[in-house]
Design a protein around this motif. Structure first.
Motif, short mmCIF file in Angstrom:
data_model
loop_
_atom_site.label_atom_id
_atom_site.label_comp_id
_atom_site.label_asym_id
_atom_site.label_seq_id
_atom_site.Cartn_x
_atom_site.Cartn_y
_atom_site.Cartn_z
N TYR A 199 0.84 -1.20 0.00
CA TYR A 199 0.00 0.00 0.00
C TYR A 199 0.88 1.25 0.00
O TYR A 199 1.87 1.33 0.73
CB TYR A 199 -0.90 -0.02 1.24
CG TYR A 199 -1.58 1.29 1.57
CD1 TYR A 199 -2.75 1.67 0.92
CD2 TYR A 199 -1.06 2.13 2.55
CE1 TYR A 199 -3.38 2.87 1.24
CE2 TYR A 199 -1.69 3.32 2.88
CZ TYR A 199 -2.83 3.69 2.22
OH TYR A 199 -3.45 4.88 2.53
N HIS A 208 -2.75 4.85 -3.73
CA HIS A 208 -4.01 4.13 -3.48
C HIS A 208 -5.03 4.97 -2.71
O HIS A 208 -6.20 4.58 -2.62
CB HIS A 208 -3.71 2.84 -2.69
CG HIS A 208 -2.77 1.93 -3.39
ND1 HIS A 208 -1.52 1.63 -2.91
CD2 HIS A 208 -2.89 1.27 -4.58
CE1 HIS A 208 -0.90 0.81 -3.75
NE2 HIS A 208 -1.70 0.57 -4.76
N SER A 254 -10.52 2.63 3.82
CA SER A 254 -11.02 1.52 2.99
C SER A 254 -9.95 1.06 2.00
O SER A 254 -9.81 -0.14 1.73
CB SER A 254 -12.29 1.95 2.24
OG SER A 254 -12.03 3.10 1.43
N HIS A 300 -7.33 -1.02 4.01
CA HIS A 300 -7.79 -2.36 4.38
C HIS A 300 -7.96 -3.28 3.17
O HIS A 300 -7.74 -4.50 3.27
CB HIS A 300 -9.10 -2.26 5.17
CG HIS A 300 -8.90 -1.78 6.58
ND1 HIS A 300 -8.31 -2.55 7.56
CD2 HIS A 300 -9.18 -0.58 7.16
CE1 HIS A 300 -8.25 -1.86 8.69
NE2 HIS A 300 -8.77 -0.67 8.47
N GLN A 301 -8.35 -2.71 2.04
CA GLN A 301 -8.51 -3.51 0.83
C GLN A 301 -7.20 -4.18 0.44
O GLN A 301 -7.19 -5.32 -0.04
CB GLN A 301 -9.02 -2.63 -0.31
CG GLN A 301 -9.23 -3.40 -1.61
CD GLN A 301 -9.72 -2.51 -2.73
OE1 GLN A 301 -9.95 -1.32 -2.54
NE2 GLN A 301 -9.88 -3.07 -3.92
N ARG A 302 -6.09 -3.49 0.68
CA ARG A 302 -4.80 -4.00 0.23
C ARG A 302 -4.00 -4.68 1.35
O ARG A 302 -3.08 -5.46 1.07
CB ARG A 302 -3.97 -2.86 -0.37
CG ARG A 302 -4.65 -2.16 -1.54
CD ARG A 302 -3.70 -1.19 -2.22
NE ARG A 302 -2.61 -1.90 -2.86
CZ ARG A 302 -2.64 -2.44 -4.07
NH1 ARG A 302 -3.74 -2.35 -4.80
NH2 ARG A 302 -1.58 -3.06 -4.57
#
Length: 445
Positions: free
Chosen positions: A29, A34, A39, A42-44
């Motif tokens: 990240y 990004h 969000s 946390h997605q990565r």
């Protein structure tokens, strides 16, 4: 799609990898790419195992934190005894471990936090926020020391930690040492049969100096434990803001149940403090070195020792003087050493140099300083981070690298450990060698 470039300089990457053991860093990240939203983080970064967060501010500081536990947005307090904060100050890596028994972070849906004290990309903004609350003291640090008290971030990155083959970590130790029971017995035999070079000196005197809480008294207790065959606590030790030791103590070490005296005495002192009028006074150190201060003398930080006229009129015998000085330094606090304390240690070193007394360093708590050493003490001389700390101590105190020896004192253990014993006895072995060099030099005049 081209891989995203990392902002972490090669030198700092190498030091962090050395601290974590044999690892690779994979960039998961990058906030500027990004987004600063929780969000996106946390997605990565969720469910990626151990991670290292690296932040950069517009003052050029590089700092962050490590956690060995996944991010999962569980909403729970996370116990992670391997977690730590870090910062690079004046080229040196400062590491601040989570306090024992405390939770390391809250695993919520927001951006990463450490100890609910330090929040990165707070409210989806390029900032770091420090919250000072008495109920949240999981990490003991000063924001000015950690990141120059500049909370404006220019970047925030998160790396996945991947362990490489353990065997490669042990292939090239930077010092060779035998971790065997035979080596321990060989060293113990050396002390049992050793005789100082001069017949007028039946036991060499080794003076231990160092900051409050570095482990001077614990070092004596550890050496005494080895020869007694069980963990002892003869000298008062512990953690306190001011020195636990208030007296000058000369501790002879005796061998086992037969109580045969060994050929050395460990001299314990009040700890050094940076404030004037606190801790051990340099004039008291001078009196100790020259053999004027008696056993059990109680130090007065305000008024240095005053020998009576009759004793001060005659020089002390060589037997009463100090033959080797050992600085006891906490490996976890080297980078936190203040300029005032460093200046005081420089003054002490100049005094000792003027008397031509040999000096060395015992670097304690090496297991707490490096997670890889904490897992296995035999990694101490294969750890590049420990090597870096040895070099830092050498530079700060003006003592050769060869005279800086890492050890682990007995503190929480109730049984002896072979690896602890080998490190401790190896350090003591070097002390007696230096004392012999000093006595040989005195004898040549």
């Amino acid at each position: 799609m081209a891989p995203i470039a990392s902002d972490l300089p090669a030198e700092q990457r190498e030091q962090l990898c050395g601290l974590l053991g044999n690892v690779d860093l994979t960039l998961l990240y990058k906030a500027s790419v990004h987004g600063y939203e929780a969000s996106a983080f946390h997605q990565r970064c969720d469910n990626q195992g151990a991670t290292l967060l690296v932040a950069y501010n517009n003052s050029g500081d590089i700092f962050g934190g490590y956690t060995s536990v996944d991010y999962t947005q569980s909403g729970k307090e996370i116990a992670d005894k391997e977690a730590f904060l870090f910062s690079f100050r004046s080229g040196n890596l400062l590491c601040i471990k989570v306090k024992s028994g405390y939770n390391a972070r809250c695993d919520d849906a927001g951006m990463p936090n450490f100890g609910q004290q330090l929040y990165f990309c707070y409210n989806n903004q390029p900032v770091v926020i420090y919250q000072h609350k008495d109920c949240y003291r999981q990490f003991i640090f000063n924001p000015d020391t950690l990141y120059g008290n500049n909370n404006q971030l220019t970047e925030c990155e998160v790396y996945q930690i991947k362990q490489t083959l353990q065997v490669s970590f042990k292939e090239k130790p930077w010092r060779n040492i035998l971790w065997t029971a035979e080596r321990r017995e060989e060293l113990m035999g050396f002390f049992r049969s050793h005789k100082p070079l001069l017949s007028s000196v039946n036991r060499v005197r080794i003076l231990m100096l160092g900051p409050v809480g570095a482990g001077k008294s614990s070092f004596f207790n550890s050496i005494n434990s080895i020869f007694m065959g069980y963990v002892t606590s003869k000298a008062m030790s512990g953690s306190a803001k001011s020195s636990v030791t208030t007296q000058f103590r000369m501790y002879p070490v005796k061998d086992g149940h037969e109580r045969k005296p060994l050929p050395f005495v460990l001299c314990d002192t009040m700890g050094l403090e940076e404030q004037s009028g606190a801790g051990l006074d340099i004039k008291d150190i001078s009196s100790i070195l020259q053999g004027h201060i008696p056993d059990r003398y109680r130090f007065n930080p305000v008024t240095p020792f005053q020998p009576d006229e009759q004793k001060s009129s005659r020089p002390a015998s060589l037997l009463e003087k100090i033959h080797c000085v050992v600085y006891v330094i906490d490996a976890t606090k080297i980078s936190l050493m203040s300029e005032k304390l460093e200046e005081k240690l420089t003054s002490v070193r100049c005094l000792i140099n003027s008397l031509a007394i040999p000096q060395m360093v015992v670097m304690t708590k090496v297991d707490e300083a490096c997670p890889h050493v904490q897992k296995d003490l035999q990694n101490v001389y294969a750890s590049s981070y420990t090597k870096m700390k040895v070099q830092e101590v050498s530079s700060r105190l003006g003592v050769p690298v060869s005279c800086v020896l890492p050890v682990k004192n007995y503190s929480q253990e109730i049984e002896l450990d072979l690896n602890c014993d080998v490190l401790l006895l190896s350090a003591l072995h070097q002390m007696l060698r230096l004392a012999d060099d000093y006595l040989d030099d005195v004898d040549s005049f």
